[in-house]
Design an enzyme around this catalytic site. Structure first.
Site, PDB file in Angstrom:
ATOM      1  CG  ASP A 247      -1.928   1.039   1.321  1.00  0.00           C
ATOM      2  OD1 ASP A 247      -2.276   1.595   0.262  1.00  0.00           O
ATOM      3  OD2 ASP A 247      -2.406   1.331   2.432  1.00  0.00           O
TER       4      ASP A 247
ATOM      5  CD  GLU B 107      -0.167   5.349  -3.998  1.00  0.00           C
ATOM      6  OE1 GLU B 107       0.210   5.644  -2.843  1.00  0.00           O
ATOM      7  OE2 GLU B 107      -0.813   4.331  -4.267  1.00  0.00           O
TER       8      GLU B 107
ATOM      9  CG  ASP C 246      -8.214   4.280  -0.059  1.00  0.00           C
ATOM     10  OD1 ASP C 246      -8.031   3.046  -0.051  1.00  0.00           O
ATOM     11  OD2 ASP C 246      -7.516   5.078   0.594  1.00  0.00           O
TER      12      ASP C 246
HETATM   13  O1  MIG Z   1      -3.971   6.085   4.483  1.00  0.00           O
HETATM   14  O2  MIG Z   1      -3.667   0.802   5.640  1.00  0.00           O
HETATM   15  O3  MIG Z   1      -5.833   2.080   0.235  1.00  0.00           O
HETATM   16  O4  MIG Z   1      -6.790  -0.150   1.609  1.00  0.00           O
HETATM   17  O5  MIG Z   1      -6.883   0.001   4.410  1.00  0.00           O
HETATM   18  C1  MIG Z   1      -4.744   4.940   4.376  1.00  0.00           C
HETATM   19  C2  MIG Z   1      -4.831   1.540   5.770  1.00  0.00           C
HETATM   20  C3  MIG Z   1      -3.832   3.752   4.235  1.00  0.00           C
HETATM   21  C4  MIG Z   1      -4.959   2.961   2.264  1.00  0.00           C
HETATM   22  C5  MIG Z   1      -5.372   1.740   1.518  1.00  0.00           C
HETATM   23  C6  MIG Z   1      -6.411   1.004   2.302  1.00  0.00           C
HETATM   24  C7  MIG Z   1      -5.871   0.639   3.664  1.00  0.00           C
HETATM   25  C8  MIG Z   1      -5.417   1.895   4.395  1.00  0.00           C
HETATM   26  N1  MIG Z   1      -4.436   2.615   3.583  1.00  0.00           N
END
Ligand code: MIG
Length: 760
Positions: A406, A409, A480
């Site tokens: 996650d 980016e 998201d």
């Molecule tokens: O700033 O890890 O897209 O799936 O549950 C949020 C917490 C960070 C974004 C991800 C989401 C995940 C969440 N993350």
């Protein structure tokens, strides 16, 4: 390229045609009879592809000549004519134009300039005073021309009249059609004209721009302010050929382990061992099949990656062993940001070895993510990738089966990373500007390569950020989304366009991540989710719980029905992955990919194909009890009633809440498994074969579902046929011992369906 002048000369080395213009140079590289690379680097910044890892230097079946100041290059299928100012036009073998460069000045509007300025400012960049891309290529447009691909962009299937930015972006507000950038940068599109199709892959990892005819009806354009003009023109007879060409360059999705195609339950906020255990027990109790539970950032010790919170998970090994006995595989999240924390071994080691990105003066660059002040591993360098990979041992040793990447980016809470943060591309030093769009790609690659080497199994990696080629290393989810009908609607074109962009193993957060699904939305979402290659229900901390049993009985029953359907379809879906590894073709397919000359398919946003045999037309509108279905030419069978319907028409189909309209193409033999609670619960030695029509055929693939032995021939291929009222099969390839014991053959096109049982 205006200003580069007339062609003075050219020479050929291997498959590269070097062009010497009055004021610069460039080249064409002939990849094969359908693909030509066009390259020009006026800024001398070079091109360091992360998407293409193979070398294409041996094609020699082409001719070239100079005539009237032009260079004419011919392969078996295409002719490229290069003119002054490096304009390149492409023609087919009959001399008909495929696409020409647009030669007039671009009509960029003031509005576009301002919108671009806002995005740049929003991302913390200073705005350039010029509103044009310094490097760009414009191609002539035809009045009827559709565009597909471009990765995960919002909106509808056909990208004509929109423009986009490739700059991996984590923006949690509800994603709508006007978003120009999302998490993934896949600078590849397919153009479909009346009777011609071509593709463009613009392999530039800097921020790039795509105008698909928004600012003019005369041209489409792609450009950048940095890097090189480095694009691949891809030709073919149809859209499938174009995807074949693109994935020849960037790679295909490798066959996954079978269990990764099962149902997955997730939520940000399964805090501890008790929570996870409760999820596993509840899935079983409610008899909703499930293979995977995801652990979000809650399992870590203070959001330190590769650690466990000892209070929440006192004995992860035991915990995961117990779950494994229930058939549950655990996937843990790993973010790139490493907590700046002396005494935390991952941080200390990385710092000592200079594994983190730095500012321009060589000082480790710090921003903030979940752990607070954090540093960014420099995944462009292979030593860093290896080190990163090895850190996963701590998770694998506890029994973790897959890794979810996650925030890659990369996301940052203290404003965007400045352009000049220093990253490496192997031994070369470069900056954030060039690395940003491949940061997540390199992270996923590091993870994939380690998991593959360490376990010998097919790695299960999920990533949010991608660049072209990420399909080789990872599955992806669309980030998201929100629990809103608009995002269920968007899921279809978004997953279809990802598939058209080479990313086959993809899914959305089923039920929506932010906000709360109504019972009806949940029921309709699982009807799309069960056909998505990646099938995961996930939701955000603080939202309403959206595990299936949190809804009333009617919804639980619907949910179970579609998860069961998913498990029945596993052999078919697995076959599609097998085909996908060989051809690049996606699992979930836009209607237009199967019926590209059908005008009704070209803009079809609320239906899709699962492979070439199943058509799904889900209800994606609140309160709707009927759906307008479009069936293309040919005969189809209603999956629920087995009724035969003649295609080439729109019609209204009654679809109460528990019904997702599904149709099977005549001539199909659909393979299915018997019901199961999870993959591995029972030996998969029985195959149900549903016949649709009086003559039907199908090719089916079988292997051990787990490792890479299939690449050494350990697999079986069955050819199933139904002719003259009888079923026959042959084993075409016979390399895997563990064969089926039983086929259950059912002819669905007969009124009194009776099944024949064949013991093998
Ligand atoms: O700033 O890890 O897209 O799936 O549950 C949020 C917490 C960070 C974004 C991800 C989401 C995940 C969440 N993350």
């Amino acid at each position: 390229m205006n200003n580069i002048g007339k062609i003075k000369n050219y020479n050929i080395s291997k498959n590269i045609i070097n062009l010497i213009f009055e004021k610069g140079t460039g080249f064409l590289q002939i990849i094969n009879e359908n693909i030509i690379r066009v390259y020009c680097d006026p800024k001398n910044e070079g091109s360091h592809s992360k998407a293409i890892e193979k070398i294409f230097d041996d094609f020699n079946d082409f001719t070239s000549k100079q005539k009237d100041g032009k260079i004419i290059i011919k392969t078996k299928n295409i002719t490229a004519i290069v003119e002054s100012d490096f304009y390149v036009d492409f023609f087919d073998q009959n001399g008909k134009s495929i696409v020409k460069d647009y030669r007039k000045p671009l009509a960029q509007t003031e509005q576009l300039r301002q919108e671009q300025a806002e995005i740049l400012i929003g991302e913390g960049h200073s705005v350039q005073d010029s509103n044009t891309q310094e490097l760009y290529i414009a191609k002539e447009l035809e009045p009827y021309e559709c565009f597909y691909g471009l990765g995960d962009k919002t909106g509808f299937l056909n990208k004509r009249h929109y423009d986009y930015i490739m700059w991996n972006t984590d923006d949690p507000s509800p994603q709508v059609d006007s978003y120009r950038a999302l998490y993934k940068s896949i600078p590849f599109y397919i153009s479909l004209k009346k009777d011609t199709v071509y593709g463009i892959f613009f392999d530039n990892t800097f921020k790039t721009y795509f105008d698909m005819g928004k600012n003019s009806d005369e041209y489409c354009m792609f450009g950048a302010n940095n890097g090189a003009i480095d694009y691949y023109f891809i030709y073919g007879k149809n859209m499938k050929d174009i995807i074949g060409g693109y994935t020849l360059l960037t790679g295909t999705t490798p066959l996954p382990q079978l269990w990764t195609l099962g149902y997955q339950q997730s939520r940000w906020g399964y805090i501890d061992e008790k929570d996870i255990g409760y999820i596993a027990d509840s899935m079983r109790e409610h008899k909703i099949p499930c293979d995977v539970i995801h652990m979000d950032i809650d399992y870590m010790d203070g959001y330190r990656v590769f650690t466990w919170d000892k209070e929440r998970h006192p004995n992860p090994k035991e915990e995961l062993e117990k779950l494994a006995k229930q058939g549950i595989k655990i996937v843990t999240i790993i973010d790139p940001g490493i907590k700046k924390d002396k005494g935390y071994s991952i941080y200390d080691e990385g710092l000592k070895n200079r594994y983190f990105a730095t500012d321009k003066d060589g000082v480790t660059y710090v921003n903030a993510v979940w752990p607070g002040d954090s540093v960014y591993p420099d995944f462009g360098n292979s030593d860093v990738r290896k080190w990163w990979g090895k850190n996963h041992k701590a998770l694998l040793d506890m029994g973790v089966q897959g890794i979810w990447n996650d925030m890659n980016e990369p996301a940052s809470f203290n404003g965007p990373l400045p352009d000049d943060v220093v990253f490496r591309d192997e031994d070369r030093y470069t900056t954030h500007k060039e690395i940003h769009n491949v940061y997540g790609h390199n992270m996923a690659k590091a993870t994939y390569e380690y998991l593959k080497e360490e376990t010998g199994k097919r790695p299960f990696v999920i990533t949010r950020a991608c660049y072209s080629g990420s399909q080789k290393y990872s599955t992806a989810w669309t980030g998201d989304n929100h629990s809103i009908w608009a995002h269920l609607q968007m899921a279809i074109p978004q997953l279809c366009n990802l598939g058209l962009s080479g990313m086959s193993f993809v899914g959305t957060d089923v039920g929506g991540f932010s906000y709360d699904p109504t019972p009806e939305l949940m029921a309709r979402w699982v009807q799309v989710g069960c056909f998505s290659p990646l099938f995961r229900n996930h939701s955000a901390l603080g939202t309403k719980y959206q595990e299936p049993w949190k809804f009333k009985k009617e919804i639980i029953d619907i949910y179970r029905k579609y998860v069961n359907l998913r498990y029945s379809l596993l052999p078919y879906i697995y076959d599609l992955f097998y085909i996908g590894e060989k051809t690049g073709l996606p699992v979930i397919r836009a209607m237009v990919l199967e019926y590209e000359n059908d005008i009704n398919a070209q803009n079809c946003n609320d239906q899709f194909m699962l492979g070439e045999n199943i058509l799904v037309s889900p209800v994606v509108m609140q309160g709707a009890t009927h759906k307008t279905v479009y069936l293309p030419e040919g005969n189809w069978y209603d999956f629920w009633t087995n009724e035969k319907i003649t295609g080439n028409k729109h019609f209204t189909y009654r679809a109460p809440l528990d019904v997702c309209p599904i149709f099977v193409k005549e001539g199909t033999i659909l393979p299915m498994y018997e019901q199961m609670e999870y993959v591995g619960e029972k030996a998969l030695d029985t195959l149900i074969l549903n016949i649709y029509g009086n003559t039907a055929k199908y090719t089916h693939y079988q292997d051990n579902y787990t490792d890479f032995n299939y690449r050494n021939g350990e697999y079986n291929i069955y050819d199933f046929k139904y002719e003259h009222n009888s079923f026959v099969y042959t084993v075409k390839h016979n390399g895997y011992e563990n064969k089926y014991k039983k086929f259950i053959v059912c002819n669905k096109s007969k009124t009194h369906e009776n099944c024949e049982i064949i013991i093998i």
